[in-house]
Scaffold this motif. Structure first.
Motif, PDB file in Angstrom:
ATOM      1  N   PRO A 193       2.860   6.087 -18.437  1.00  0.00           N
ATOM      2  CA  PRO A 193       3.328   5.455 -19.673  1.00  0.00           C
ATOM      3  C   PRO A 193       2.667   4.093 -19.884  1.00  0.00           C
ATOM      4  O   PRO A 193       2.210   3.446 -18.930  1.00  0.00           O
ATOM      5  CB  PRO A 193       4.831   5.287 -19.455  1.00  0.00           C
ATOM      6  N   LEU A 194       2.640   3.651 -21.124  1.00  0.00           N
ATOM      7  CA  LEU A 194       2.005   2.383 -21.472  1.00  0.00           C
ATOM      8  C   LEU A 194       2.674   1.206 -20.767  1.00  0.00           C
ATOM      9  O   LEU A 194       2.009   0.233 -20.413  1.00  0.00           O
ATOM     10  CB  LEU A 194       2.043   2.197 -22.994  1.00  0.00           C
ATOM     11  N   ARG A 195       3.967   1.303 -20.505  1.00  0.00           N
ATOM     12  CA  ARG A 195       4.670   0.212 -19.830  1.00  0.00           C
ATOM     13  C   ARG A 195       4.134  -0.030 -18.419  1.00  0.00           C
ATOM     14  O   ARG A 195       4.294  -1.116 -17.873  1.00  0.00           O
ATOM     15  CB  ARG A 195       6.169   0.459 -19.813  1.00  0.00           C
ATOM     16  N   PHE A 196       3.501   0.987 -17.837  1.00  0.00           N
ATOM     17  CA  PHE A 196       2.919   0.835 -16.506  1.00  0.00           C
ATOM     18  C   PHE A 196       1.846  -0.256 -16.498  1.00  0.00           C
ATOM     19  O   PHE A 196       1.655  -0.942 -15.496  1.00  0.00           O
ATOM     20  CB  PHE A 196       2.328   2.171 -16.053  1.00  0.00           C
ATOM     21  N   PHE A 197       1.151  -0.426 -17.611  1.00  0.00           N
ATOM     22  CA  PHE A 197       0.116  -1.445 -17.708  1.00  0.00           C
ATOM     23  C   PHE A 197       0.618  -2.717 -18.378  1.00  0.00           C
ATOM     24  O   PHE A 197       0.213  -3.819 -18.002  1.00  0.00           O
ATOM     25  CB  PHE A 197      -1.087  -0.899 -18.486  1.00  0.00           C
ATOM     26  N   LEU A 198       1.490  -2.590 -19.367  1.00  0.00           N
ATOM     27  CA  LEU A 198       1.926  -3.748 -20.135  1.00  0.00           C
ATOM     28  C   LEU A 198       2.858  -4.675 -19.358  1.00  0.00           C
ATOM     29  O   LEU A 198       2.719  -5.897 -19.439  1.00  0.00           O
ATOM     30  CB  LEU A 198       2.603  -3.300 -21.424  1.00  0.00           C
ATOM     31  N   LEU A 199       3.811  -4.117 -18.628  1.00  0.00           N
ATOM     32  CA  LEU A 199       4.785  -4.967 -17.942  1.00  0.00           C
ATOM     33  C   LEU A 199       4.157  -5.835 -16.848  1.00  0.00           C
ATOM     34  O   LEU A 199       4.397  -7.047 -16.828  1.00  0.00           O
ATOM     35  CB  LEU A 199       5.930  -4.118 -17.395  1.00  0.00           C
ATOM     36  N   GLY A 254      11.266   0.616 -12.296  1.00  0.00           N
ATOM     37  CA  GLY A 254      10.611   0.448 -10.996  1.00  0.00           C
ATOM     38  C   GLY A 254       9.986   1.707 -10.437  1.00  0.00           C
ATOM     39  O   GLY A 254       8.922   1.661  -9.822  1.00  0.00           O
ATOM     40  N   THR A 255      10.604   2.865 -10.645  1.00  0.00           N
ATOM     41  CA  THR A 255      10.067   4.094 -10.063  1.00  0.00           C
ATOM     42  C   THR A 255       8.768   4.529 -10.734  1.00  0.00           C
ATOM     43  O   THR A 255       8.025   5.313 -10.161  1.00  0.00           O
ATOM     44  CB  THR A 255      11.095   5.236 -10.144  1.00  0.00           C
ATOM     45  N   ASP A 256       8.483   4.029 -11.943  1.00  0.00           N
ATOM     46  CA  ASP A 256       7.204   4.354 -12.592  1.00  0.00           C
ATOM     47  C   ASP A 256       6.025   3.720 -11.869  1.00  0.00           C
ATOM     48  O   ASP A 256       4.891   4.160 -12.023  1.00  0.00           O
ATOM     49  CB  ASP A 256       7.191   3.867 -14.048  1.00  0.00           C
ATOM     50  N   PHE A 257       6.289   2.673 -11.114  1.00  0.00           N
ATOM     51  CA  PHE A 257       5.211   1.939 -10.462  1.00  0.00           C
ATOM     52  C   PHE A 257       4.908   2.454  -9.063  1.00  0.00           C
ATOM     53  O   PHE A 257       3.977   1.994  -8.426  1.00  0.00           O
ATOM     54  CB  PHE A 257       5.553   0.448 -10.416  1.00  0.00           C
ATOM     55  N   VAL A 258       5.685   3.400  -8.574  1.00  0.00           N
ATOM     56  CA  VAL A 258       5.471   3.960  -7.242  1.00  0.00           C
ATOM     57  C   VAL A 258       4.442   5.078  -7.340  1.00  0.00           C
ATOM     58  O   VAL A 258       4.527   5.952  -8.197  1.00  0.00           O
ATOM     59  CB  VAL A 258       6.802   4.497  -6.661  1.00  0.00           C
ATOM     60  N   ASP A 259       3.445   5.047  -6.473  1.00  0.00           N
ATOM     61  CA  ASP A 259       2.410   6.078  -6.450  1.00  0.00           C
ATOM     62  C   ASP A 259       2.883   7.201  -5.544  1.00  0.00           C
ATOM     63  O   ASP A 259       2.725   7.147  -4.330  1.00  0.00           O
ATOM     64  CB  ASP A 259       1.093   5.484  -5.949  1.00  0.00           C
ATOM     65  N   ARG A 260       3.475   8.229  -6.139  1.00  0.00           N
ATOM     66  CA  ARG A 260       4.020   9.342  -5.368  1.00  0.00           C
ATOM     67  C   ARG A 260       2.952  10.396  -5.117  1.00  0.00           C
ATOM     68  O   ARG A 260       2.059  10.590  -5.940  1.00  0.00           O
ATOM     69  CB  ARG A 260       5.152   9.992  -6.149  1.00  0.00           C
ATOM     70  N   LYS A 289       0.825  -1.215   0.000  1.00  0.00           N
ATOM     71  CA  LYS A 289       0.000   0.000   0.000  1.00  0.00           C
ATOM     72  C   LYS A 289       0.856   1.260   0.000  1.00  0.00           C
ATOM     73  O   LYS A 289       0.556   2.215  -0.709  1.00  0.00           O
ATOM     74  CB  LYS A 289      -0.932   0.014   1.211  1.00  0.00           C
ATOM     75  N   ASN A 290       1.905   1.299   0.819  1.00  0.00           N
ATOM     76  CA  ASN A 290       2.722   2.500   0.927  1.00  0.00           C
ATOM     77  C   ASN A 290       3.518   2.776  -0.345  1.00  0.00           C
ATOM     78  O   ASN A 290       3.832   3.927  -0.637  1.00  0.00           O
ATOM     79  CB  ASN A 290       3.668   2.408   2.118  1.00  0.00           C
ATOM     80  N   ASN A 291       3.862   1.748  -1.099  1.00  0.00           N
ATOM     81  CA  ASN A 291       4.658   1.960  -2.305  1.00  0.00           C
ATOM     82  C   ASN A 291       3.822   2.128  -3.560  1.00  0.00           C
ATOM     83  O   ASN A 291       4.257   2.806  -4.487  1.00  0.00           O
ATOM     84  CB  ASN A 291       5.640   0.810  -2.503  1.00  0.00           C
ATOM     85  N   PHE A 292       2.647   1.508  -3.618  1.00  0.00           N
ATOM     86  CA  PHE A 292       1.919   1.483  -4.868  1.00  0.00           C
ATOM     87  C   PHE A 292       0.554   2.173  -4.824  1.00  0.00           C
ATOM     88  O   PHE A 292      -0.028   2.423  -5.870  1.00  0.00           O
ATOM     89  CB  PHE A 292       1.742   0.041  -5.347  1.00  0.00           C
ATOM     90  N   PHE A 293       0.022   2.465  -3.643  1.00  0.00           N
ATOM     91  CA  PHE A 293      -1.330   3.010  -3.571  1.00  0.00           C
ATOM     92  C   PHE A 293      -1.485   4.173  -2.601  1.00  0.00           C
ATOM     93  O   PHE A 293      -2.592   4.532  -2.249  1.00  0.00           O
ATOM     94  CB  PHE A 293      -2.321   1.907  -3.147  1.00  0.00           C
ATOM     95  N   ASP A 294      -0.387   4.768  -2.156  1.00  0.00           N
ATOM     96  CA  ASP A 294      -0.477   5.717  -1.051  1.00  0.00           C
ATOM     97  C   ASP A 294      -0.352   7.183  -1.452  1.00  0.00           C
ATOM     98  O   ASP A 294      -0.459   8.054  -0.613  1.00  0.00           O
ATOM     99  CB  ASP A 294       0.600   5.389  -0.008  1.00  0.00           C
ATOM    100  N   GLY A 295      -0.151   7.479  -2.717  1.00  0.00           N
ATOM    101  CA  GLY A 295       0.068   8.857  -3.138  1.00  0.00           C
ATOM    102  C   GLY A 295      -1.114   9.764  -2.848  1.00  0.00           C
ATOM    103  O   GLY A 295      -0.959  10.870  -2.327  1.00  0.00           O
ATOM    104  N   GLN A 296      -2.313   9.312  -3.166  1.00  0.00           N
ATOM    105  CA  GLN A 296      -3.500  10.146  -2.932  1.00  0.00           C
ATOM    106  C   GLN A 296      -3.774  10.319  -1.443  1.00  0.00           C
ATOM    107  O   GLN A 296      -4.223  11.386  -1.016  1.00  0.00           O
ATOM    108  CB  GLN A 296      -4.709   9.551  -3.619  1.00  0.00           C
ATOM    109  N   ARG A 297      -3.499   9.312  -0.654  1.00  0.00           N
ATOM    110  CA  ARG A 297      -3.684   9.435   0.802  1.00  0.00           C
ATOM    111  C   ARG A 297      -2.745  10.504   1.357  1.00  0.00           C
ATOM    112  O   ARG A 297      -3.133  11.345   2.152  1.00  0.00           O
ATOM    113  CB  ARG A 297      -3.429   8.100   1.486  1.00  0.00           C
ATOM    114  N   GLN A 298      -1.480  10.483   0.914  1.00  0.00           N
ATOM    115  CA  GLN A 298      -0.530  11.489   1.380  1.00  0.00           C
ATOM    116  C   GLN A 298      -0.929  12.872   0.888  1.00  0.00           C
ATOM    117  O   GLN A 298      -0.787  13.854   1.618  1.00  0.00           O
ATOM    118  CB  GLN A 298       0.885  11.144   0.908  1.00  0.00           C
ATOM    119  N   ASP A 299      -1.454  12.967  -0.334  1.00  0.00           N
ATOM    120  CA  ASP A 299      -1.939  14.257  -0.834  1.00  0.00           C
ATOM    121  C   ASP A 299      -3.063  14.793   0.043  1.00  0.00           C
ATOM    122  O   ASP A 299      -3.113  15.984   0.339  1.00  0.00           O
ATOM    123  CB  ASP A 299      -2.438  14.121  -2.277  1.00  0.00           C
ATOM    124  N   SER A 300      -3.957  13.917   0.479  1.00  0.00           N
ATOM    125  CA  SER A 300      -5.057  14.382   1.337  1.00  0.00           C
ATOM    126  C   SER A 300      -4.535  14.852   2.694  1.00  0.00           C
ATOM    127  O   SER A 300      -4.998  15.863   3.223  1.00  0.00           O
ATOM    128  CB  SER A 300      -6.113  13.287   1.515  1.00  0.00           C
TER     129      SER A 300
END
Length: 177
Positions: free
Chosen positions: A87-93, A140-146, A52-63
């Motif tokens: 980028p498309l690689r975010f979904f394809l890989l 790898g950094t493309d997959f982090v939700d910042r 959660k902290n690496n891939f889904f937490d960006g919006q929570r931190q924004d709030s």
């Protein structure tokens, strides 16, 4: 016992808001003993926190940043959420990795009609898994939700503050002056 349960429930509620999972070591808080079930639950919570902290937490931190005033809204500036197309690689890989793993497992488990088909299928799905995994490691950094509102370098103190001498506050230091 009621106070311990209340304390553990409160810890779970706060941890759920902050990290998205329950608190760790609540089995010890409730019973005073560390149990195997509690250790396994803590391991599952820790793994879930990592994801959660690496891939889904960006919006929570924004709030949190918006609520706490770390981000000041400027009505004249463009939205920090504009141009957030990934980028498309975010979904394809990841899709290639999951498909490759499933098909590799299916190929290993299915009834084999011919050995040449079996070898070709194993090679193809293995190559897809390896290429997808290497691509995920490389990008790898493309997959982090910042967070998008406050950038990490805005939170780092100025570098000259690290070189300042700390203020002495002990009584014996005041006597020597």
């Amino acid at each position: 016992v009621a106070f311990k349960n209340l304390w553990a429930d409160h810890a779970d509620a706060i941890s759920l808001v902050y990290s998205g999972t329950g608190a760790l070591k609540t089995d010890f808080t409730r019973t005073g003993k560390r149990t195997i079930g509690g250790i396994l639950a803590d391991g599952a919570n820790s793994a879930m926190r990592y994801v959660k902290n690496n891939f889904f937490d960006g919006q929570r931190q924004d709030s949190f940043d918006l609520f706490l005033g770390n981000y000041k809204v400027n009505p004249l500036a463009s939205s920090p959420f504009d141009g957030t197309q990934r980028p498309l690689r975010f979904f394809l890989l990841p899709s290639g990795l999951i498909l490759g793993l499933v098909m590799l497992l299916a190929t290993l488990l299915m009834f084999h009609y011919s050995s040449s088909y079996y070898v070709i299928a194993l090679a193809f799905w293995s190559i897809l898994v390896v290429v997808s995994f290497r691509g995920i490691l490389h990008y790898g950094t493309d997959f982090v939700d910042r967070p998008r509102l406050v950038k990490w370098n805005q939170l780092v103190p100025e570098s000259d503050h690290f070189n300042e001498k700390p203020v002495q506050i002990f009584a014996e230091d005041l006597k020597n002056k």
